[in-house]
Motif scaffolding. Structure first.
Motif, PDB file in Angstrom:
ATOM      1  N   PRO A 190     -36.724  45.313 -20.692  1.00 20.80           N
ATOM      2  CA  PRO A 190     -37.505  44.260 -20.028  1.00 20.80           C
ATOM      3  C   PRO A 190     -38.119  43.342 -21.083  1.00 20.80           C
ATOM      4  CG  PRO A 190     -38.008  46.405 -19.087  1.00 20.80           C
ATOM      5  CD  PRO A 190     -37.183  46.667 -20.314  1.00 20.80           C
ATOM      6  N   PHE A 191     -38.315  42.088 -20.701  1.00 16.77           N
ATOM      7  CA  PHE A 191     -38.761  41.069 -21.658  1.00 16.77           C
ATOM      8  C   PHE A 191     -40.186  40.637 -21.357  1.00 16.77           C
ATOM      9  CE2 PHE A 191     -39.188  36.467 -22.647  1.00 16.77           C
ATOM     10  CZ  PHE A 191     -39.023  36.537 -24.023  1.00 16.77           C
ATOM     11  N   GLU A 192     -40.982  40.504 -22.410  1.00 20.32           N
ATOM     12  CA  GLU A 192     -42.326  39.946 -22.296  1.00 20.32           C
ATOM     13  C   GLU A 192     -42.544  38.975 -23.454  1.00 20.32           C
ATOM     14  OE1 GLU A 192     -47.029  41.287 -22.641  1.00 20.32           O
ATOM     15  OE2 GLU A 192     -45.537  42.780 -22.024  1.00 20.32           O
ATOM     16  N   ARG A 193     -43.055  37.792 -23.139  1.00 18.60           N
ATOM     17  CA  ARG A 193     -43.379  36.804 -24.169  1.00 18.60           C
ATOM     18  C   ARG A 193     -44.889  36.672 -24.281  1.00 18.60           C
ATOM     19  NH1 ARG A 193     -44.953  31.452 -24.582  1.00 18.60           N
ATOM     20  NH2 ARG A 193     -44.018  30.211 -26.268  1.00 18.60           N
ATOM     21  N   ARG A 194     -45.392  36.716 -25.527  1.00 20.03           N
ATOM     22  CA  ARG A 194     -46.805  36.481 -25.798  1.00 20.03           C
ATOM     23  C   ARG A 194     -46.904  35.366 -26.828  1.00 20.03           C
ATOM     24  NH1 ARG A 194     -48.277  42.775 -27.009  1.00 20.03           N
ATOM     25  NH2 ARG A 194     -47.758  43.578 -24.934  1.00 20.03           N
ATOM     26  N   PHE A 195     -47.598  34.311 -26.495  1.00 18.46           N
ATOM     27  CA  PHE A 195     -47.827  33.259 -27.476  1.00 18.46           C
ATOM     28  C   PHE A 195     -49.000  33.672 -28.355  1.00 18.46           C
ATOM     29  CE2 PHE A 195     -49.834  29.359 -29.005  1.00 18.46           C
ATOM     30  CZ  PHE A 195     -48.772  28.831 -29.705  1.00 18.46           C
ATOM     31  N   THR A 196     -48.710  33.969 -29.607  1.00 22.62           N
ATOM     32  CA  THR A 196     -49.752  34.422 -30.527  1.00 22.62           C
ATOM     33  C   THR A 196     -50.197  33.325 -31.480  1.00 22.62           C
ATOM     34  OG1 THR A 196     -48.170  35.157 -32.219  1.00 22.62           O
ATOM     35  CG2 THR A 196     -48.771  36.747 -30.512  1.00 22.62           C
ATOM     36  N   GLY A 197     -49.359  32.287 -31.678  1.00 22.80           N
ATOM     37  CA  GLY A 197     -49.634  31.359 -32.753  1.00 22.80           C
ATOM     38  C   GLY A 197     -49.558  32.116 -34.071  1.00 22.80           C
ATOM     39  N   TYR A 198     -50.418  31.736 -35.023  1.00 21.65           N
ATOM     40  CA  TYR A 198     -50.375  32.366 -36.340  1.00 21.65           C
ATOM     41  C   TYR A 198     -51.380  33.511 -36.484  1.00 21.65           C
ATOM     42  CZ  TYR A 198     -47.840  28.047 -37.290  1.00 21.65           C
ATOM     43  OH  TYR A 198     -46.940  27.011 -37.249  1.00 21.65           O
ATOM     44  N   GLY A 199     -52.215  33.700 -35.484  1.00 18.83           N
ATOM     45  CA  GLY A 199     -53.107  34.839 -35.451  1.00 18.83           C
ATOM     46  C   GLY A 199     -53.961  34.994 -36.698  1.00 18.83           C
ATOM     47  N   ASP A 200     -54.074  36.249 -37.151  1.00 20.86           N
ATOM     48  CA  ASP A 200     -54.908  36.538 -38.315  1.00 20.86           C
ATOM     49  C   ASP A 200     -54.283  36.050 -39.616  1.00 20.86           C
ATOM     50  OD1 ASP A 200     -56.924  37.668 -36.853  1.00 20.86           O
ATOM     51  OD2 ASP A 200     -56.338  39.748 -37.206  1.00 20.86           O
ATOM     52  N   LEU A 201     -53.003  35.703 -39.613  1.00 18.70           N
ATOM     53  CA  LEU A 201     -52.410  35.124 -40.819  1.00 18.70           C
ATOM     54  C   LEU A 201     -53.136  33.842 -41.183  1.00 18.70           C
ATOM     55  CD1 LEU A 201     -50.218  34.957 -43.034  1.00 18.70           C
ATOM     56  CD2 LEU A 201     -48.779  33.744 -41.367  1.00 18.70           C
TER      57      LEU A 201
END
Length: 215
Positions: free
Chosen positions: A193-204
């Motif tokens: 199953p597929f899940e997409r999460r938009f994280t951007g660059y996060g803690d980086l």
């Protein structure tokens, strides 16, 4: 910040060193090259030099500490400050020990999946049955997942490798419909199953801000 492709390290490589006066050097995993450069360029950090180690080290984490150590020693005399843009990345704490011995700072967290999502948020999920892809790994799925596991020649091995996973999570650094479609295809190929999460660059992005602000 002048950036040119480095053709000597396969397609996964990264960026070559710019020449210039002493300043700040970021030694990054090649799998982070696009993201690191985007953050530098978005902040107008013209005094930052970026060099990336081959991203294929992602598949042999035991080689990362020695590669980072060699890069730091090679460039130490040319820069006022050096930061290492790797998390632990499967080194079992050896990279942290190496960086401590070298006197350089590195990213916090166990791996890129954690710091892209945010280390605190990732830890809170306690998600052991998800297989993660980033923008880079979606682009390089065949080179870094499918072929190294032998699935191009023996697709029947898929259940052995992925039978215990419950889903594929695509951590999207960019809002790119083409990459999202490709990530969905990766999930279908793995039967997950597929899940997409938009994280951007996060803690980086957050830690790079801290590094550059303290330099």
């Amino acid at each position: 910040m002048a950036i040119t492709p480095n053709d000597s390290d396969l397609i996964y490589s990264d960026v070559a060193l710019q020449t210039g006066t002493k300043s700040v050097l970021l030694i990054a995993c090649g799998a982070l090259a696009r993201e690191v450069l985007a953050i530098c360029q978005g902040n107008g950090w013209s005094h930052i030099t970026v060099t990336c180690l081959p991203a294929i080290l992602h598949n042999t984490p035991e080689k990362i500490p020695a590669a980072v150590s060699a890069a730091v020693e090679k460039h130490r005399a040319s820069y006022d400050t050096i930061y290492v843009l790797y998390a632990d990345c499967g080194t079992g704490g050896l990279l942290q020990a190496t960086c401590a011995e070298l006197g350089v700072e590195m990213l916090r967290g166990p791996h890129c999946y954690s710091f892209f999502e945010g280390n605190a948020a990732f830890a809170a999920r306690d998600e052991f049955t998800a297989f993660y892809l980033t923008d880079f790994l979606v682009r390089q799925f065949d080179a870094f997942v499918w072929k190294p596991l032998g699935l191009d020649k023996h697709p029947s091995l898929k259940d052995m490798y992925f039978g215990n996973y419950e889903k594929l999570v695509y951590q999207a650094q960019t809002d790119d419909p083409v990459l999202t479609a490709k990530a969905e295809d990766c999930a279908a190929r793995l039967g997950l199953p597929f899940e997409r999460r938009f994280t951007g660059y996060g803690d980086l992005a957050n830690e790079m801000q801290e590094f550059v602000g303290s330099a």
